[in-house]
Design a protein around this motif. Structure first.
Motif, mmCIF file in Angstrom:
data_model
loop_
_atom_site.group_PDB
_atom_site.id
_atom_site.type_symbol
_atom_site.label_atom_id
_atom_site.label_comp_id
_atom_site.label_asym_id
_atom_site.label_seq_id
_atom_site.Cartn_x
_atom_site.Cartn_y
_atom_site.Cartn_z
ATOM 1 N N MET A 1 0.822 -1.198 0.000
ATOM 2 C CA MET A 1 0.000 0.000 0.000
ATOM 3 C C MET A 1 0.869 1.268 0.000
ATOM 4 N N LYS A 2 1.994 1.226 0.722
ATOM 5 C CA LYS A 2 2.855 2.405 0.813
ATOM 6 C C LYS A 2 3.387 2.844 -0.552
ATOM 7 N N PRO A 3 3.816 1.912 -1.435
ATOM 8 C CA PRO A 3 4.287 2.372 -2.745
ATOM 9 C C PRO A 3 3.194 3.093 -3.547
ATOM 10 N N VAL A 4 1.962 2.652 -3.412
ATOM 11 C CA VAL A 4 0.856 3.308 -4.113
ATOM 12 C C VAL A 4 0.654 4.714 -3.566
ATOM 13 N N LEU A 5 0.717 4.856 -2.250
ATOM 14 C CA LEU A 5 0.551 6.171 -1.633
ATOM 15 C C LEU A 5 1.690 7.108 -2.001
ATOM 16 N N LEU A 6 2.906 6.580 -2.079
ATOM 17 C CA LEU A 6 4.049 7.406 -2.487
ATOM 18 C C LEU A 6 3.924 7.829 -3.949
ATOM 19 N N ALA A 7 3.451 6.927 -4.790
ATOM 20 C CA ALA A 7 3.241 7.273 -6.197
ATOM 21 C C ALA A 7 2.150 8.336 -6.321
ATOM 22 N N LEU A 8 1.097 8.199 -5.543
ATOM 23 C CA LEU A 8 0.031 9.202 -5.556
ATOM 24 C C LEU A 8 0.564 10.550 -5.077
ATOM 25 N N ALA A 9 1.395 10.547 -4.051
ATOM 26 C CA ALA A 9 1.987 11.791 -3.554
ATOM 27 C C ALA A 9 2.779 12.480 -4.662
ATOM 28 N N PHE A 10 3.555 11.710 -5.409
ATOM 29 C CA PHE A 10 4.340 12.288 -6.507
ATOM 30 C C PHE A 10 3.428 12.855 -7.592
ATOM 31 N N LEU A 11 2.380 12.107 -7.946
ATOM 32 C CA LEU A 11 1.443 12.588 -8.967
ATOM 33 C C LEU A 11 0.722 13.856 -8.508
ATOM 34 N N LEU A 12 0.396 13.917 -7.230
ATOM 35 C CA LEU A 12 -0.241 15.118 -6.699
ATOM 36 C C LEU A 12 0.708 16.316 -6.726
ATOM 37 N N GLU A 13 1.978 16.073 -6.490
ATOM 38 C CA GLU A 13 2.961 17.156 -6.577
ATOM 39 C C GLU A 13 3.050 17.674 -8.011
ATOM 40 N N LEU A 14 3.011 16.773 -8.982
ATOM 41 C CA LEU A 14 3.003 17.203 -10.384
ATOM 42 C C LEU A 14 1.718 17.958 -10.704
ATOM 43 N N ALA A 15 0.591 17.470 -10.179
ATOM 44 C CA ALA A 15 -0.692 18.148 -10.391
ATOM 45 C C ALA A 15 -0.668 19.547 -9.783
ATOM 46 N N LEU A 16 0.007 19.697 -8.661
ATOM 47 C CA LEU A 16 0.149 21.015 -8.037
ATOM 48 C C LEU A 16 0.846 21.978 -8.995
ATOM 49 N N LEU A 17 1.919 21.536 -9.606
ATOM 50 C CA LEU A 17 2.646 22.394 -10.543
ATOM 51 C C LEU A 17 1.786 22.742 -11.760
ATOM 52 N N VAL A 18 1.032 21.775 -12.252
ATOM 53 C CA VAL A 18 0.128 22.025 -13.380
ATOM 54 C C VAL A 18 -0.946 23.030 -12.976
ATOM 55 N N ALA A 19 -1.505 22.870 -11.781
ATOM 56 C CA ALA A 19 -2.560 23.771 -11.309
ATOM 57 C C ALA A 19 -2.062 25.209 -11.231
ATOM 58 N N VAL A 20 -0.866 25.385 -10.689
ATOM 59 C CA VAL A 20 -0.308 26.733 -10.551
ATOM 60 C C VAL A 20 -0.014 27.317 -11.942
ATOM 61 N N GLY A 21 0.498 26.502 -12.832
ATOM 62 C CA GLY A 21 0.735 26.963 -14.197
ATOM 63 C C GLY A 21 -0.562 27.304 -14.916
ATOM 64 N N TRP A 22 -1.587 26.494 -14.716
ATOM 65 C CA TRP A 22 -2.902 26.741 -15.323
ATOM 66 C C TRP A 22 -3.400 28.131 -14.922
ATOM 67 N N TRP A 23 -3.291 28.418 -13.626
ATOM 68 C CA TRP A 23 -3.709 29.737 -13.146
ATOM 69 C C TRP A 23 -2.967 30.841 -13.901
ATOM 70 N N GLY A 24 -1.666 30.706 -14.005
ATOM 71 C CA GLY A 24 -0.876 31.747 -14.650
ATOM 72 C C GLY A 24 -1.244 31.967 -16.104
ATOM 73 N N PHE A 25 -1.481 30.873 -16.811
ATOM 74 C CA PHE A 25 -1.794 30.997 -18.228
ATOM 75 C C PHE A 25 -3.221 31.464 -18.478
ATOM 76 N N THR A 26 -4.094 31.404 -17.474
ATOM 77 C CA THR A 26 -5.477 31.843 -17.664
ATOM 78 C C THR A 26 -5.721 33.251 -17.132
ATOM 79 N N LEU A 27 -4.682 33.939 -16.696
ATOM 80 C CA LEU A 27 -4.852 35.317 -16.235
ATOM 81 C C LEU A 27 -5.370 36.196 -17.375
ATOM 82 N N GLN A 28 -6.178 37.161 -17.011
ATOM 83 C CA GLN A 28 -6.662 38.133 -17.994
ATOM 84 C C GLN A 28 -5.626 39.260 -18.099
ATOM 85 N N ALA A 29 -4.548 38.947 -18.778
ATOM 86 C CA ALA A 29 -3.445 39.895 -18.919
ATOM 87 C C ALA A 29 -2.781 39.647 -20.265
#
Length: 111
Positions: A1-29
């Protein structure tokens, strides 16, 4: 179970970076501001994560401080995703991180 949770943690960290980038690219500027925010904000989060939050952090923090820094990163990512018009995915990002973190901590590996 721990390897699955660690893999999910890594994927969530990547999703965090995508989310922050998404915000930046969708600014009305203009394009230069969107590029700076869309590329710079994820870079800022990645540098902070590497310095303070990763398992091999350059600046090791006590567990409570590390958890606080990680939570701050994910809450920021969730809020920025909500500001980009995606509040449900933003909330899911934070909730999944919190659940994964709790399960990892309960399994004895507080990453």
């Amino acid at each position: 179970m721990k390897p699955v949770l660690l893999a999910l943690a890594f994927l969530l960290e990547l999703a965090l970076l995508v989310a922050v980038g998404w915000w930046g690219f969708t600014l009305q500027a203009g394009l230069p501001v969107r590029l700076l925010a869309g590329l710079g904000a994820p870079l800022l989060i990645a540098v902070g994560w590497g310095l303070f939050c990763s398992p091999r952090a350059s600046v090791p923090l006590p567990a409570p401080a590390k958890l606080t820094a990680q939570a701050a990163c994910f809450v920021t990512g969730g809020l920025l995703l909500a500001l980009a018009g995606k509040p449900v995915p933003g909330a899911l990002l934070v909730a999944l991180w919190a659940l994964d973190k709790a399960l990892l901590t309960h399994s004895g590996d507080p990453v």
